[in-house]
Design an enzyme around this catalytic site. Structure first.
Site, mmCIF file in Angstrom:
data_model
loop_
_atom_site.group_PDB
_atom_site.id
_atom_site.type_symbol
_atom_site.label_atom_id
_atom_site.label_comp_id
_atom_site.label_asym_id
_atom_site.label_seq_id
_atom_site.Cartn_x
_atom_site.Cartn_y
_atom_site.Cartn_z
ATOM 1 C CG ASP A 371 -2.142 0.928 1.006
ATOM 2 O OD1 ASP A 371 -2.084 1.806 0.116
ATOM 3 O OD2 ASP A 371 -3.144 0.798 1.748
HETATM 4 C C1 BGC Z 1 -5.043 3.184 0.034
HETATM 5 C C2 BGC Z 1 -5.118 2.175 -1.082
HETATM 6 C C3 BGC Z 1 -4.939 2.851 -2.399
HETATM 7 C C4 BGC Z 1 -3.621 3.599 -2.408
HETATM 8 C C5 BGC Z 1 -3.365 4.332 -3.696
HETATM 9 C C6 BGC Z 1 -3.815 4.019 -0.078
HETATM 10 O O1 BGC Z 1 -3.896 5.047 0.834
HETATM 11 O O2 BGC Z 1 -5.064 2.541 1.281
HETATM 12 O O3 BGC Z 1 -6.352 1.526 -1.025
HETATM 13 O O4 BGC Z 1 -4.972 1.913 -3.431
HETATM 14 O O5 BGC Z 1 -3.635 4.540 -1.363
HETATM 15 O O6 BGC Z 1 -4.147 5.460 -3.794
#
Ligand code: BGC
Ligand code: BGC
Length: 971
Positions: A371
């Site tokens: 993530d």
């Molecule tokens: C989120 C993810 C997301 C990623 C990219 C993160 O903060 O938890 O779900 O895919 O950001 O935006």
């Protein structure tokens, strides 16, 4: 004291932890004066900073310190909460006090470790290589040929992101052009294409869960996949299946399909199939146990460390892992590890989770990506099984300092990261690309023709191609390509059908629904001015007057609620408000509509409330991802309707004998303040319908379709009813908060059943406009019982093997003349002088773990998926309208002793194991079948480290909800 006052006073007393004060107001301060304070804090392991995120406003200019205008896009900062400290002095004093306290408080916490901080996660090494399963054989063969020709620099390029906002997608990798591997575009998210135009805003996951319709789950996946492909997205950052929904208030539950692992797993798997059938790589996220937003990541909530979700092995397998296992079984190409720790080890550095469970036991052949900034270590995370770091930035946003990039190159060159591991990382990425046909130039043309045709960071046609860098090169970045389909294939039609089937009718006294477009039962001659009078009440019936997309990533609750907020939200291409659909459906020659589209009871209220024949009142409850907040909410700490919807409903029904309530919400809402009142005749829980909201609602209200949604969660009578495990932790209990999942298997209906708590509406419940009977249960044994799955087969395939000679460092030095862009992540080294390897391999590195007996295929040992029982019933539509029924199959295990420990095993009263939605004309009967697998009929034995089928009888119950199960038999 009002809630606002409470909040203010607790802040004036500055950060008494545990007031309901998520302390991220300092977010904005981060890049200014308090930066130093934060950096001086020594975290337990690593540090990072919150990021500037959300969209970018192309026109805004920010003054640099020297007062010069800084060109280019600037981050839109999340809105600050509250407004209690507005004067300059207050801000200065506040900043000083906050800074001091921030420094001291977390330190004080270190002296008081939270209960649970002793729990650890066992080491599992080395990282299993991809390429062992037949389903991926050809892709691995091709990948091996390509990776075999790659330089180390290229391997690092394709496993490290280029840095946040360096390129057009939310995640971007760099290419390996010499061998023909393109840069990849990774884009959010679960309900559509984030930051894109002319793309569908689909119903959210929770609404899809509420359809219980497998066909729609798959078709929505196809739609999502097609749109992403047409926009040039290689990797779709969805579906979300973690959070699962341990806590009904969890801020991001709505991105997934509901708190039952089987419903969640089936919906996730079908979504993945749909998306990947279009050639886009899907991402099962967030692995794992990212169940709440509070403290999900270091620094975002001030604390230097993220929360640790402490979970026992059986609960992990039977609850949280289940949908990930289904996703791997469906062939998912990528898995995203989450921000939080699991058993005190960061999920993206946790070798038990990645090497052990995901790659060995579940046989995952794709790549694990982090993530965004969830990676917390360099060498260690690679050894633990991480394959790609996203967005490439390291511990701090946009400082160009990756934990991989040049550091991974150096780590390989000095021997800290085995060549074998970096080869496997790269091979997994390339194999996933081949697996879904992305080498097909007809569908995936090479740059400049291919690649993303939209920018996440600008709305302008022409803008910077490296949005956050000092390179001012511009080009057409937004082609405004319409990917929504046309005519009969306009995706809105499918979105509308899903939203309608995801609308749950929970109350319908005297069959007041469906409505007649010409009005109700009031005879014409008794109608005032000859018209049937309908009142429409509540802000949720109308639009946000400022526009549907006005708040960053939909982080405000204004107008009708059709999505939660965060990275899982998209720009609405349009949003049909309920009132518009009501106005176009009612026959206005016979019906007069009076609107009061506000929750403010003082406005116009006395004029509009009286003498309506029918009243529709719409209320809602919103939540979202933790880097944003609205009105003090991220996770919901209270499940009542927001904006005082309860008072609105009560007032409407006080003055209206026929009141219908519609609730749009991210999850369960407490209805107790009015549900039993005499004038409340019907209630629809419409979840989060997406762009076609009003049209879908009208479909159900007027009976153009049957009411066929069923609850994908339990609606309790209070938040307390969900038990101690159902409460979001808002007060950290240490520098790295410890959240012990002590309730084990007993979440949602499993908790209500165990403790005999009567919910308002149980899991699986929902009314239809017709009636059904279910009869003739027949359970056929397809395979006899036996305690254990077949022994794990020897790996049938050998993973690709490459020479492991470490390349000459001079091949990894920055090429002369290469312009280095600010903030961009490069794989190159400044010089060929390599620092000596001073790293230590992690504990357990040399005691090579055994292969799990539960492994051997995608999703685990193939024999776990052998069908052991066939469950058949007859369903009859006994009413006078066509309709859809959801046949639900639950399994009850009887108490038993564990095969290895001899200890008693505790089971939930019942667990969902299968379902089918069936459509029937009036009077028709159909046979509905579901099949139960070995895994469905087993529990996870911690002693055996395997799924065990108890030898006693298992009760199989069939019916229309978790508490309406008229038929049962045994296997
Ligand atoms: C989120 C993810 C997301 C990623 C990219 C993160 O903060 O938890 O779900 O895919 O950001 O935006
Ligand atoms: C909706 C319309 C909307 C249109 C936009 C349709 O599906 O029903 O209300 O304006 O899409 O293209």
């Amino acid at each position: 004291m009002t809630r606002q006052d409470e909040l203010a006073s607790s802040r004036e007393g500055l950060l008494r932890y545990g007031e309901d004060t998520p302390t991220r107001d300092s977010f904005d301060n981060y890049s200014s004066s308090s930066e130093l304070d934060l950096h001086e804090l020594e975290p337990l392991e690593d540090t990072t900073s919150p990021r500037p995120r959300g969209g970018w406003s192309p026109k805004k200019k920010k003054k640099s310190k020297k007062g010069k205008e800084k060109e280019g896009p600037q981050p839109i900062k999340p809105k600050r909460r509250g407004g209690w400290c507005r004067t300059r002095n207050c801000v200065i004093v506040g900043t000083i006090l906050t800074g001091g306290l921030l420094t001291l408080l977390p330190m004080a916490f270190w002296l008081v470790p939270g209960k649970g901080s002793g729990i650890t996660s066992p080491p599992v090494y080395p990282s299993p290589k991809g390429g062992t399963l037949s389903q991926w054989e050809q892709s691995y063969e091709k990948a091996a040929a390509m990776v075999g020709k790659m330089s180390l620099i290229e391997k690092v390029n394709i496993t490290t992101g280029t840095g946040w906002a360096q390129d057009l997608c939310v995640g971007n990798t760099a290419p390996a052009y010499n061998v023909g591997f393109p840069p990849l575009c990774l884009q959010d998210g679960p309900l559509g294409i984030r930051f894109a135009d002319h793309a569908t805003a689909w119903p959210a996951g929770i609404t899809v869960g509420a359809t219980w319709n497998k066909d729609l789950m798959y078709k929505r996946g196809r739609g999502l996949g097609l749109e992403h492909r047409l926009k040039g997205v290689n990797v779709w950052l969805g579906p979300s299946m973690g959070p699962l929904g341990r806590m009904p208030g969890g801020g991001r539950n709505w991105e997934g399909f509901g708190p039952d692992p089987v419903l969640q797993g089936i919906a996730a798997a079908l979504t993945i199939k749909g998306v990947q059938d279009e050639g886009v790589i899907a991402t099962a996220k967030h692995y794992i146990a990212n169940e709440q937003e509070h403290f999900r990541q270091a620094w975002e909530w001030i604390l230097p460390n993220a929360i640790s979700s402490n979970i026992d092995d059986r609960t992990m397998h039977e609850i949280y892992l289940w949908p990930f296992a289904d996703s791997v079984r469906a062939g998912v190409g990528s898995v995203m590890c989450s921000y939080n720790m699991v058993n005190n080890s960061y999920a993206c550095g946790n070798s038990k989770l990645m090497n052990g469970i995901l790659k060995d036991e579940l046989g995952f052949q794709g790549f694990v990506q982090s993530d965004w900034l969830a990676q917390r270590s360099g060498v260690a995370s690679s050894l633990a099984g991480l394959d790609m770091t996203m967005p490439g930035d390291g511990l701090v946003w946009q400082d160009g300092n990756s934990l991989w990039g040049s550091k991974l190159t150096e780590g390989v060159l000095n021997g800290s990261v085995p060549m074998d591991r970096v080869n496997d990382m790269a091979t997994r990425v390339v194999a996933a690309w081949y697996q879904f046909g992305q080498d097909d130039q007809a569908k995936w043309p090479a740059l400049p023709k291919g690649g993303p045709n939209f920018s996440s960071f600008s709305k302008n046609k022409v803008d910077k191609i490296h949005p956050y860098s000092d390179d001012d090169t511009t080009a057409v970045v937004n082609h405004f390509k319409d990917v929504q389909g046309e005519g009969d294939r306009f995706h809105g039609r499918l979105a509308q059908q899903i939203a309608a089937e995801g609308t749950v009718l929970v109350k319908n006294v005297d069959n007041i629904l469906p409505l007649d477009p010409k009005g109700g039962l009031v005879p014409r001659n008794l109608r005032r001015d000859g018209k049937y009078r309908v009142g429409v009440f509540g802000e949720d019936a109308g639009s946000n007057p400022e526009g549907n997309n006005i708040c960053p990533d939909r982080s405000c609750n204004v107008g009708t609620l059709a999505s939660g907020w965060g990275s899982g939200a998209v720009d609405f291409p349009f949003l049909v408000p309920p009132v518009e659909a009501l106005e176009s459906t009612f026959d206005l020659t016979a019906v007069e509509i009076t609107k009061s589209l506000t929750n403010d009871l003082s406005t116009n209220w006395p004029d509009v409330h009286g003498q309506q024949d029918l009243c529709l009142v719409l209320i809602n409850s919103d939540a979202g991802e933790g880097y944003l907040s609205w009105n003090g909410v991220t996770d919901r700490t209270d499940l009542h309707p927001q904006k005082d919807g309860d008072t609105l409903v009560k007032r409407v029904q006080d003055n209206c004998a026929q009141t219908i309530v519609v609730v749009h919400a991210v999850g369960p809402v407490i209805l107790e303040r009015w549900i039993e009142l005499p004038n409340i005749k019907a209630v629809l829980l419409a979840n989060l319908p997406g762009e076609e909201s009003g049209n879908a609602l009208a479909d159900v209200l007027f009976g153009r379709v049957d009411a066929s949604g069923r609850l994908p969660y339990t609606v309790g009578k209070s938040l307390k009813d969900y038990g101690p495990g159902g409460q979001v932790m808002t007060k950290p209990n240490g520098p790295s908060p410890q959240q012990n999942f002590d309730e084990g298997l007993f979440i949602d209906y499993r908790y209500f059943d165990k403790h005999n708590i009567k919910p308002r509406y149980e899991f699986g419940f929902g009314l239809s406009y017709t009636t059904f009977t279910i009869s003739k249960l027949n359970i056929t044994t397809l395979k006899p019982k036996s305690p254990l799955p077949s022994p794990r087969l020897d790996q049938s395939l050998m993973p690709p093997a490459y020479p492991t000679t470490i390349p000459d460092p001079s091949s990894a030095v920055f090429p002369a003349g290469l312009r280095r862009l600010k903030g961009r992540i490069y794989p190159y080294l400044n010089s060929a002088a390599i620092r000596e390897d001073t790293s230590h391999y992690p504990d357990g590195w040399d005691n090579h773990s055994h292969l799990s007996p539960a492994g051997g295929g995608e999703g685990g040992n193939p024999s776990l998926y052998d069908e052991h029982a066939l469950v058949a019933v007859s369903v009859t539509n006994t009413g006078i309208r066509p309709g859809k029924q959801v046949v639900q199959v639950y399994v009850s295990f009887h108490e038993t002793t564990d095969v290895s420990t001899g200890k008693m095993i505790d089971f939930p009263v019942r667990v969902l194991r299968g379902f089918e939605k069936v459509e029937l004309r009036a009077g028709d009967t159909k046979t509905v079948e579901t099949r139960l697998t070995r895994k469905d009929l087993s529990y996870w034995s911690v002693g055996r480290q395997n799924w065990v089928m108890p030898d006693g009888e298992v009760t199989v119950s069939v019916g229309s909800s978790s508490r309406d199960l008229p038929l049962s038999g045994v296997y």
